[in-house]
Scaffold this motif. Structure first.
Motif, mmCIF file in Angstrom:
data_model
loop_
_atom_site.group_PDB
_atom_site.id
_atom_site.type_symbol
_atom_site.label_atom_id
_atom_site.label_comp_id
_atom_site.label_asym_id
_atom_site.label_seq_id
_atom_site.Cartn_x
_atom_site.Cartn_y
_atom_site.Cartn_z
ATOM 1 N N UNK A 1 0.871 -1.181 0.000
ATOM 2 C CA UNK A 1 0.000 0.000 0.000
ATOM 3 C C UNK A 1 0.901 1.221 0.000
ATOM 4 N N UNK A 2 0.818 2.040 -1.037
ATOM 5 C CA UNK A 2 1.684 3.222 -1.050
ATOM 6 C C UNK A 2 1.389 4.126 0.131
ATOM 7 N N UNK B 1 0.486 7.258 1.164
ATOM 8 C CA UNK B 1 -0.066 8.434 0.501
ATOM 9 C C UNK B 1 0.383 9.725 1.188
ATOM 10 N N UNK B 2 0.638 9.624 2.480
ATOM 11 C CA UNK B 2 1.063 10.827 3.199
ATOM 12 C C UNK B 2 2.420 11.301 2.685
ATOM 13 N N UNK B 3 3.287 10.329 2.407
ATOM 14 C CA UNK B 3 4.595 10.685 1.859
ATOM 15 C C UNK B 3 4.409 11.333 0.492
ATOM 16 N N UNK C 1 1.730 12.949 -0.615
ATOM 17 C CA UNK C 1 1.171 14.291 -0.419
ATOM 18 C C UNK C 1 2.270 15.277 -0.052
ATOM 19 N N UNK C 2 3.091 14.844 0.869
ATOM 20 C CA UNK C 2 4.171 15.699 1.332
ATOM 21 C C UNK C 2 5.104 16.050 0.184
#
Lengths: 336, 336
Positions: free
Chosen positions: A46-47, A49-51, A53-54
DNA sequence: CTGAAAGCGCTAACAA
DNA sequence: TTGTTAGCGCTTTCAG
């Protein structure tokens, strides 16, 4: 937590390739792509996503500022926004203000901190200067509400002309004493509906009698109370244009309690065409505001801004429609 | 974009100190703190929340999965969730499923990718096995809906006993032929309301006549249609318990169209106590479901999970109340 | 109480 | 078409 590197190693490619498979599959050779995809599947990767977004400093999230989600009109506009957002892969963050300006200002920070890619306002009570500053820097769309003297992209209906249509409808049915129960007059929208009402009277050579104009607050209770006042007049109205449907039900109830029949003794027209107006007995003649469509259009406009499309047009005016039901008496005439 | 380092340099401290001022002010000496705060103000520094989310892998955001935001019951529960969330510094991400299971599965990824800290479901159509797996790994609360055979934290009312109360109310008013228009029977909630209805009849030594039980879908139209059917019966009912308020308006309209008066010829009780039931004419006697409170409680439960509080209790049953208005005829008796 | 430093996991030049 | 590499801006040990 399995990460991109794990996938890369197992697939004998670099992180970059895995990243490409995820975000630009077409730039990767079919074989490699399929191999990577298989490993992703296999490792149940699962990628983070927070990284993402950042790193990309974008969130695929938009903020919707709404005065009150529990209000049908707003929840339907929200429905339209959500629908369009979802279709384009965007997520919707909810911001209820309870009609407090301070809350609006608070939520501005979400934009400034880039927690969201854009904002749709269903209520703009904040200072126009501040709003102007914000819209210069971030994607913003206004709907449901609107403002004068600021070129903010707006999706709305023509409240003046639709109120005129509603009032004219009553005049055409033979009424010359048509009252109007307004919404809160600090809202431009209420002022415009009042303006339309006035125009209809004047264009039909009827006097505007200020005693027939009462300010409500869009609630059932205010409709009831203001109608009760109107009925106590020496020359009470024979028709009422209510600035929304909920007040219209209050108007009808007041009339009934006073011993009048609707539409026989009093004709009533509402505004919004919420489900209530169709369900109510009698069915309420009303102006249909395309709430879902407004939300959808607002979202589309916002996306254009987010994607840097040059805005050629800033004010979108959607069509409205007079829905004739039982409360105005038009069907009575037709039947005879 | 001014960043933390800029603030640090200008204040002659390290980034770490600035970070502390922002997140743990009490661990920084007052002087330093004030100096830093002043510089933050001066530079108009906005922390990059995305970097923070990434670094801390938490988002202060929760996901609310709702079958349809445009439904009053759900929008009110959502209101309660939003209220509680906002109070605790959490944000609410909206997920409309349009009643499609696939959508529910899609949104599960938000949890898995840690895009949100937890999830509140207002609809759980997904496979119980999957849901069980999810709730083992992530904070999840279910409200509005509920499920059997799975120990998921749930906030609801006792639908069986409240339906029993509603039905008993009609029986006490002297009715022996009480019909029930159910909600969609694939929902446990509809089954429970039906169960309560049955219990009330049996406990009062009345036969359960299946012809008097008709399945609706919570819409006005289904209320109208099913009531029309019931009225065509050889022995039509003299009272109806409708599984929600909207159908109750359909029931009343059908009765009126058939030439009956409500409550004189037909007593009606609804369920939910949405605004409509108070506004409708006649006012609808109904079971008040504390929608806002349910949302609030669900959010509180979710927060406990997020904060790692041991869950001692998993099923929260909130109080309901019978609201007596005009549609059941109780007031008629009292007035005499 | 404060600072130095090591990443968090991903993306996007740039190079090959 | 793929790999190498240098961060994005913050938080958080660990040391002082």
């Amino acid at each position: 937590m399995v990460k991109m590197n794990d996938v890369a190693e197992k697939a004998n490619v670099s992180k970059a390739t895995v990243s490409r498979v995820l975000r630009n599959p077409e730039t990767v050779k079919k074989d490699t792509r399929e191999k990577v995809l298989a490993i992703i599947e296999q490792l149940n990767y699962q990628p983070n996503i927070l990284a993402r977004h950042f790193r990309r400093s974008e969130t695929n999230t938009i903020l919707v500022v709404v005065p009150n989600i529990m209000n049908t009109v707003f929840s339907h506009i929200l429905g339209g926004i959500e629908h369009a957002a979802c279709e384009k892969g965007y997520r919707v963050l909810l911001a209820n203000t309870n009609k407090q300006v301070e809350k609006e200002y608070e939520y501005l920070d979400h934009l400034k901190q880039r927690q969201v890619d854009g904002m749709i306002l269903l209520s703009a009570r904040m200072d126009k200067g501040v709003l102007g500053e914000v819209m210069r820097q971030y994607p913003v769309v206004l709907t449901a509400d609107y403002l004068e003297g600021i070129a903010i992209p707006t999706v709305s209906i023509d409240n003046v002309s639709s109120a005129r249509t509603a009032t004219e409808h009553l005049i055409k049915l033979g009424h010359s004493r048509v009252a109007h129960i307004t919404g809160p007059l600090h809202l431009l929208l209420s002022q415009d509906r009042l303006k339309g009402y006035r125009q209809a009277l004047l264009q039909n050579n009827l006097d505007v009698d200020n005693i027939l104009i009462q300010e409500g607050d869009f609630s059932y209770e205010s409709g009831y109370n203001q109608m009760t006042k109107l009925l106590a007049l020496e020359h009470p109205p024979t028709a009422v244009f209510s600035a929304n449907d909920e007040m219209a039900t209050g108007v009808i109830k007041a009339a009934k309690d006073y011993g009048l029949s609707v539409p026989e003794d009093l004709a009533v027209v509402g505004f919004d065409n919420i489900k209530l107006s169709a369900i109510y007995d009698p069915g309420i003649t009303t102006i249909a505001q395309p709430m879902f469509e407004m939300g959808k259009k607002a979202m589309e406009l916002l996306l254009e801004q987010i994607n840097g499309v040059e805005m050629t047009k800033r004010q979108y005016v959607l069509e409205n429609e007079l829905i004739i039901r039982d409360s105005c008496g038009a069907k009575l005439l037709k039947d005879n």
